[in-house]
Design an enzyme around this catalytic site. Structure first.
Site, mmCIF file in Angstrom:
data_model
loop_
_atom_site.group_PDB
_atom_site.id
_atom_site.type_symbol
_atom_site.label_atom_id
_atom_site.label_comp_id
_atom_site.label_asym_id
_atom_site.label_seq_id
_atom_site.Cartn_x
_atom_site.Cartn_y
_atom_site.Cartn_z
ATOM 1 N N ASP A 1 -10.526 -5.725 8.717
ATOM 2 C CA ASP A 1 -9.969 -5.917 10.058
ATOM 3 C C ASP A 1 -10.727 -4.995 11.010
ATOM 4 O O ASP A 1 -11.739 -4.393 10.632
ATOM 5 C CB ASP A 1 -8.453 -5.645 10.058
ATOM 6 C CG ASP A 1 -8.151 -4.153 9.984
ATOM 7 O OD1 ASP A 1 -9.048 -3.367 9.578
ATOM 8 O OD2 ASP A 1 -7.043 -3.755 10.359
ATOM 9 N N LYS B 1 -9.908 -12.576 5.600
ATOM 10 C CA LYS B 1 -9.096 -11.372 5.857
ATOM 11 C C LYS B 1 -7.627 -11.635 5.489
ATOM 12 O O LYS B 1 -7.017 -10.870 4.736
ATOM 13 C CB LYS B 1 -9.204 -10.960 7.333
ATOM 14 C CG LYS B 1 -8.522 -9.651 7.614
ATOM 15 C CD LYS B 1 -8.285 -9.429 9.085
ATOM 16 C CE LYS B 1 -6.906 -9.910 9.464
ATOM 17 N NZ LYS B 1 -6.501 -9.661 10.818
#
Ligand code: SF4
Length: 278
Positions: free
Chosen positions: A196, A177
């Site tokens: 996310d 991420k």
């Protein structure tokens, strides 16, 4: 062709062409419908319902419409974390886990004045950084990650944040991420989709994935979203999650995606709800 000889024109009816394709001896066979006992004719509305194509949430036209409406809602969005270089973006992204962008921006505006360069962070012990980032939560782990990443960047990458996914993943506290945020936002490299908490929730509501694991969600999204849209799509969905598609009470009545969204936890709907879309 000798002068004065006019070539024969084909008949306007095209009969001679058809005669070549269909032998005269072949008669079309028309099968009679079975109307005897046990073979009732199917009512028109039932037969058309049976032919209705199965709903496919990933159908190209639906997906194109989702992208199109996201463009209308969020035409020029980018990462909300304030930064001046790749290192600052990396730090801000590490600090943003379980925190808000507003809070992270408040913390980093002071932090980057106190420690302007990656070398300043590399010279710290994690305990020295803890008080400065305490309000972002999980500050002990985050201190270890930031100081560890700074040391590795200084020692192994000549003080520069690497722009390769493999190298970024060797930095402490950096998973896909964070690496995707830095690569997509700073280096403009579409290496993956940022997954996310907002992307996770909204991708499932919009039935773009059924997975729960962020890595698998990313794989699903990468399969359907054109590569050049990966970073923009992530930012648009993150903004959508902040503004309208809120976790607890999504503002569906104000949402431009409403009539193509079948999420199970919609707060208002003009279309059928799909119980699995959550
Ligand atoms: S209609 Fe509601 S659940 Fe669907 S995307 Fe919009 S805000 Fe989210």
């Amino acid at each position: 062709m000798p002068r004065g000889v006019i070539p024969r024109q084909p008949a306007k009816t095209g009969r001679q062409d058809r005669s070549r394709l269909v032998p005269h001896t072949t008669k079309p066979r028309i099968s009679k419908p079975h109307v005897g006992a046990g073979h009732r004719p199917v009512p028109a509305e039932r037969s058309s319902a049976a032919k209705k194509p199965k709903y496919n949430p990933l159908a190209p036209d639906r997906f194109a419409e989702i992208l199109n409406r996201l463009d209308q809602l969020y035409p020029d969005v980018t990462c909300a974390l304030e930064h001046r270089n790749a290192w600052e973006l990396l730090v801000a992204t590490i600090l943003s886990a379980q925190s808000t962008d507003v809070n992270v921006n408040r913390v980093t505006s002071i932090l980057f004045k106190k420690y302007p360069a990656v070398q300043d962070f590399a010279a710290l012990k994690p305990e020295q950084l803890e008080p400065d980032i305490r309000s972002t939560g999980f500050f002990r782990n985050k201190s270890k990650s930031v100081v560890g990443a700074a040391k590795k960047i200084v020692e192994d990458f000549n003080g520069e944040v690497p722009m390769e996914m493999d190298q970024l993943l060797t930095l402490p506290g950096v998973a896909r991420k964070t690496a995707n945020v830095v690569l997509g936002t700073w280096f403009k490299v579409n290496e993956g989709v940022v997954v996310d908490t907002h992307v996770q929730r909204i991708s499932r509501r919009l039935e773009l994935t059924r997975e729960e694991n962020p890595k698998k969600i990313e794989q699903d999204l990468m399969r359907v979203i054109p590569r050049k849209r990966w970073t923009l799509f992530s930012h648009q969905i993150i903004w959508h999650g902040r503004k309208l598609c809120i976790a607890r009470r999504p503002r569906c009545a104000d949402c431009l995606l409403e009539n193509i969204c079948h999420a199970a936890d919609k707060t208002w709907s003009t279309v059928e709800i799909h119980t699995g879309a959550k």
